[in-house]
Motif scaffolding. Structure first.
Motif, short mmCIF file in Angstrom:
data_model
loop_
_atom_site.label_atom_id
_atom_site.label_comp_id
_atom_site.label_asym_id
_atom_site.label_seq_id
_atom_site.Cartn_x
_atom_site.Cartn_y
_atom_site.Cartn_z
N ALA A 292 0.81 -1.23 0.00
CA ALA A 292 0.00 0.00 0.00
C ALA A 292 0.83 1.27 0.00
CB ALA A 292 -0.93 0.00 1.21
N ARG A 293 2.07 1.21 0.51
CA ARG A 293 2.95 2.38 0.61
C ARG A 293 2.21 3.56 1.24
NH1 ARG A 293 4.48 3.32 -5.20
NH2 ARG A 293 5.02 5.35 -4.36
N PRO A 294 1.81 3.44 2.50
CA PRO A 294 1.04 4.52 3.15
C PRO A 294 1.86 5.79 3.31
CG PRO A 294 1.73 2.89 4.77
CD PRO A 294 2.08 2.32 3.42
N THR A 295 1.19 6.92 3.14
CA THR A 295 1.83 8.23 3.36
C THR A 295 1.54 8.75 4.76
OG1 THR A 295 -0.10 9.38 2.45
CG2 THR A 295 1.66 8.78 0.92
N HIS A 296 0.48 8.23 5.39
CA HIS A 296 0.09 8.62 6.74
C HIS A 296 -0.29 7.36 7.51
CE1 HIS A 296 -0.35 12.31 4.43
NE2 HIS A 296 -0.37 13.00 5.56
N GLY A 297 -0.01 7.37 8.81
CA GLY A 297 -0.29 6.20 9.63
C GLY A 297 -1.08 6.56 10.88
N LEU A 298 -1.90 5.62 11.33
CA LEU A 298 -2.71 5.80 12.53
C LEU A 298 -2.72 4.49 13.31
CD1 LEU A 298 -4.87 7.09 14.39
CD2 LEU A 298 -6.57 6.49 12.66
N VAL A 299 -2.32 4.55 14.57
CA VAL A 299 -2.38 3.38 15.45
C VAL A 299 -3.38 3.69 16.56
CG1 VAL A 299 -1.10 1.81 16.95
CG2 VAL A 299 0.02 2.84 14.96
N THR A 300 -4.45 2.91 16.66
CA THR A 300 -5.52 3.21 17.62
C THR A 300 -5.09 2.91 19.06
OG1 THR A 300 -6.46 0.99 17.33
CG2 THR A 300 -7.30 2.76 15.91
N ASN A 301 -4.41 1.80 19.28
CA ASN A 301 -3.97 1.40 20.62
C ASN A 301 -3.14 0.13 20.51
OD1 ASN A 301 -5.97 -0.81 20.54
ND2 ASN A 301 -7.44 0.83 20.88
N VAL A 302 -2.51 -0.23 21.60
CA VAL A 302 -1.77 -1.48 21.69
C VAL A 302 -2.35 -2.26 22.87
CG1 VAL A 302 0.46 -2.59 22.09
CG2 VAL A 302 0.34 -0.49 20.72
N GLY A 303 -3.00 -3.38 22.56
CA GLY A 303 -3.63 -4.19 23.60
C GLY A 303 -3.02 -5.58 23.67
N THR A 304 -3.83 -6.53 24.09
CA THR A 304 -3.34 -7.90 24.28
C THR A 304 -3.85 -8.88 23.21
OG1 THR A 304 -5.18 -8.30 25.83
CG2 THR A 304 -3.06 -7.61 26.77
N SER A 305 -4.54 -8.37 22.20
CA SER A 305 -4.96 -9.27 21.12
C SER A 305 -3.73 -9.90 20.47
CB SER A 305 -5.74 -8.48 20.07
OG SER A 305 -6.92 -7.95 20.61
N HIS A 306 -3.82 -11.18 20.18
CA HIS A 306 -2.75 -11.96 19.53
C HIS A 306 -1.55 -12.18 20.44
CE1 HIS A 306 -5.25 -11.08 16.15
NE2 HIS A 306 -4.84 -9.83 16.04
N ILE A 307 -1.71 -11.97 21.73
CA ILE A 307 -0.56 -12.18 22.61
C ILE A 307 -0.15 -13.64 22.64
CG2 ILE A 307 -1.80 -12.60 24.79
CD1 ILE A 307 0.27 -10.63 26.08
N GLU A 308 -1.10 -14.53 22.34
CA GLU A 308 -0.78 -15.95 22.26
C GLU A 308 0.24 -16.22 21.15
OE1 GLU A 308 -3.30 -20.09 22.29
OE2 GLU A 308 -4.01 -18.49 20.98
N LEU A 309 0.19 -15.41 20.09
CA LEU A 309 1.09 -15.60 18.95
C LEU A 309 2.39 -14.84 19.11
CD1 LEU A 309 -1.63 -15.21 16.16
CD2 LEU A 309 -0.73 -17.34 17.10
N LEU A 310 2.34 -13.66 19.73
CA LEU A 310 3.52 -12.80 19.81
C LEU A 310 4.21 -12.84 21.17
CD1 LEU A 310 2.08 -9.82 17.79
CD2 LEU A 310 3.97 -11.27 17.12
N GLY A 311 3.54 -13.35 22.18
CA GLY A 311 4.21 -13.57 23.45
C GLY A 311 4.08 -12.46 24.46
N THR A 312 4.36 -11.23 24.08
CA THR A 312 4.32 -10.11 25.02
C THR A 312 3.63 -8.92 24.38
OG1 THR A 312 6.43 -9.14 24.33
CG2 THR A 312 6.49 -10.85 26.06
N GLN A 313 3.17 -7.98 25.21
CA GLN A 313 2.55 -6.77 24.69
C GLN A 313 3.59 -5.88 24.01
OE1 GLN A 313 -0.01 -5.07 27.62
NE2 GLN A 313 -1.02 -3.67 26.19
N GLU A 314 4.82 -5.96 24.45
CA GLU A 314 5.89 -5.20 23.80
C GLU A 314 6.10 -5.68 22.36
OE1 GLU A 314 6.02 -6.45 26.82
OE2 GLU A 314 6.03 -4.60 27.99
N ALA A 315 6.00 -6.99 22.17
CA ALA A 315 6.14 -7.53 20.82
C ALA A 315 4.97 -7.09 19.94
CB ALA A 315 6.23 -9.05 20.87
N ILE A 316 3.79 -7.00 20.54
CA ILE A 316 2.62 -6.50 19.80
C ILE A 316 2.85 -5.06 19.39
CG2 ILE A 316 0.17 -5.96 19.97
CD1 ILE A 316 -0.11 -8.34 21.86
N ALA A 317 3.40 -4.24 20.30
CA ALA A 317 3.69 -2.85 19.99
C ALA A 317 4.69 -2.74 18.84
CB ALA A 317 4.22 -2.13 21.23
N ASP A 318 5.70 -3.59 18.85
CA ASP A 318 6.68 -3.57 17.76
C ASP A 318 6.04 -3.95 16.43
OD1 ASP A 318 8.74 -2.78 19.43
OD2 ASP A 318 9.39 -4.84 19.85
#
Length: 600
Positions: free
Chosen positions: A187-213
């Motif tokens: 898509a090559r976005p020119t603008h970005g928006l992140v609504t929040n960083v929660g615990t969804s998919h923590i089972e796959l990524l392990g930690t909330q910090e990994a989700i943030a990354d």
């Protein structure tokens, strides 16, 4: 919309033109033969339930000019002959999904528009809908349809943009590291928006910090000439801001936010009203979607709109008139007067808490009933997260809790620990059980919230509630219930229910239904009810008939010899006798008086 020659598609996909001419002009690309337009291209994408190669002939019949396939012509059977006869070009590629991405990349290179990428643990789709509505007041805007936010849906969204598109909004989902980075390459976005960083998919990524990354992959992809909008009240926004080469704008309820809200309140329907502030100016906003949490989604859309120079009045107008994607706080009233809030598309701890708060904040004449199912992909947080949701339900004052699923049992445990009476808590394992419970506990004036993770498929509950068997033709109703028991060798427990309906045009009529539980005589499982009802219908004394049910199967005995007898007995609802009686009222509008009889 995509506009290209077959030769251009061959170049983009690094495929081979195995049939037809490269001068064919393509207008649009589809992966569903039912959506093919005349002159379009059809990509035969293997799916979970069907293979696109099985629908090539349907695509040709629909007018496709180009077929993109992964099978040699010799394996396509009669399709080759049909394509040759109709002059359809066929392109052979190695991998269909890669080909889709390649075509989207080629098309994106020819677009001269701003592209907004949206991601986050929750609120992505709602924010996308709000932003699309706001920007459409000023720009020619194309946005993700529904929730097509993955490696298939995002390329299709890019391909739907045309040369006249001024803003393209793409929602980006992820289930692992590197996925958002891949979507950004397309898509090559020119603008970005992140609504929040929660615990969804923590089972796959392990930690909330990994989700943030993982969410930060979008932030890092925005060029210096663009802008990144972040939730100023989210604890991970400072980390995300450090990943950005572009300017960062914050939104939130705090005074330091670039776009903020004050005087937040909700009306009787749960919709938020607030004052939006930006750049020293302010405007009153009234959202049309229930939920106080949607203030953040609205501010996120407002932050991007302010960056694009949209007038505050247009921002307020767009926020108010936004149409939400289905199964996101979608509200309707059933035929029997029960309000249903359909928020069943997905769930995580944060969105569950927001939905519970929304239900609790609504001013309604009846009771509040929460139907909550499993939250998936929470890993080791799963038991505690469900337990906390139950505590929130009890603390909010919601009167009835219905859970479905193995994980959701902990929601009931949490509600019980927080003081919700056991008679107000129901645990179910199937949709049918949920419907049975709702038939018993939900009535006119009540509001039912339905929410769970996507894997639970609770839209089937909503579908059954929104498509009832009956529609009451009466202007008023009243009900009463009485209980009696009898002792026999089988220890039957007899329950009697009386419902009286009245109308200005029709005489009153009554329905009596008797239910009892007896594992030895009447049913195969201990708590499965058996209902036997005898009905008398004056002025037809000869029309005496009976209906009985064991579990969910109805049968009729006796006779009916009146020439206006209902002919739709095979359409009787299967959920409870109370619904059945109202069906009789629908089928026999002249009115009846029913009597019950139980033969020991």
């Amino acid at each position: 919309m995509l506009r290209a020659t077959a030769d251009s598609l061959v170049e983009a996909t690094r495929g081979s033109l195995v049939l037809g001419h490269g001068e064919h002009i393509v207008r649009g690309l589809s992966i569903d033969s039912r959506d093919v337009r005349v002159g379009g291209a059809f990509l035969a994408l293997p799916g979970e339930k069907s293979d696109g190669h099985d629908h090539l002939r349907a695509a040709i019949d629909a007018g496709a000019h180009v077929l993109i396939v992964t099978r040699p012509l010799a394996e396509l059977g009669d399709v080759e002959a049909d394509a040759r006869a109709r002059g359809v070009a066929v392109i052979l590629v190695d991998e269909a999904q890669d080909a889709l991405a390649d075509v989207a990349v080629w098309h994106r290179a020819g677009l001269n528009c701003r592209v907004v990428g949206i991601t986050g643990s929750s609120g992505k789709t709602t924010t996308k809908d709000l932003l699309a509505s706001v920007l459409s007041t000023t720009f020619r805007t194309v946005s993700t349809s529904g929730n097509r936010n993955n490696e298939i849906g995002l390329p299709l969204t890019v391909l739907s943009a045309g040369p006249d598109t001024e803003v393209l909004i793409v929602e980006m989902g992820m289930r692992g590291a590197g996925q958002i980075a891949h979507l950004c390459e397309i898509a090559r976005p020119t603008h970005g928006l992140v609504t929040n960083v929660g615990t969804s998919h923590i089972e796959l990524l392990g930690t909330q910090e990994a989700i943030a990354d993982a969410k930060g992959e979008l932030v890092g992809a925005i060029p210096q000439s663009g802008c990144v909008c972040l939730n100023g009240d989210d604890s991970y926004s400072a980390h995300l801001a450090r990943l950005s080469a572009a300017p960062v704008r914050l939104y939130g309820l705090g005074e330091t936010a670039d776009v903020s809200a004050s005087n937040v309140r909700t009306d009787e329907g749960g919709c938020a009203h607030f004052t939006l502030r930006a750049g020293g100016a302010e405007v009153p906003v009234e959202l049309g979607t229930p939920g106080r949490h949607n203030v953040y989604n609205a501010l996120a859309a407002g932050a991007v709109a302010v960056e694009f120079g949209v007038d505050l009045g247009n921002i307020a107008s767009g926020l108010h008139s936004a149409v939400m994607t289905g199964m996101r706080m979608e509200s309707f009233v059933t035929a029997d007067g029960v309000t249903v809030i359909n928020d069943a598309y997905n769930a995580n701890p944060a969105s569950m808490a927001a939905a519970v708060e929304t239900l609790a904040s609504q001013e309604i004449p009846g009771r509040r009933i929460a139907v909550l199912g499993d939250m998936a992909e929470l890993g080791s947080l799963e038991p505690l997260a469900h337990f906390i949701v139950g505590e929130q339900v009890a603390a909010s004052g919601i009167e009835v809790l219905v859970t479905i699923g193995e994980r959701a049992l902990r929601i009931g445990d949490g509600a019980g620990a927080a003081g919700m009476p056991v008679q107000n808590r129901f645990s179910c394992s199937t949709v049918e059980e949920v419907l049975d419970v709702l038939d018993d506990v939900a009535g006119p004036g009540d509001t039912v919230l339905v929410k769970a993770s996507r894997v639970m498929g609770l839209e089937s509950v909503v579908g059954r509630l929104s498509s009832p068997w009956w529609r009451p033709p009466f202007s008023s109703h009243s009900g009463s219930a009485c209980c009696a028991s009898e002792t026999s060798g089988n220890r039957c427990v007899l329950m009697a229910r009386k419902v009286t309906w009245s109308s200005r045009a029709l005489p009153p009529w009554e329905a009596y239904s008797f239910s009892w539980w007896s594992p030895s005589r009447f049913c195969s499982s201990e708590r499965q009810p058996v209902r036997v009802c005898w009905l008398l219908g004056p002025p037809w004394p000869a029309g005496v008939w009976a209906l009985s049910t064991t579990g969910r199967r109805w049968r009729m005995s006796g006779r009916w010899d009146y020439d206006r007898a209902p002919s739709c007995l095979d359409r009787l609802p299967s959920r409870s006798s109370s619904v059945y009686w109202r069906s009789i009222g629908r089928m026999c509008p002249r009115g009846f008086r029913y009597r019950s009889r139980h033969r020991g």
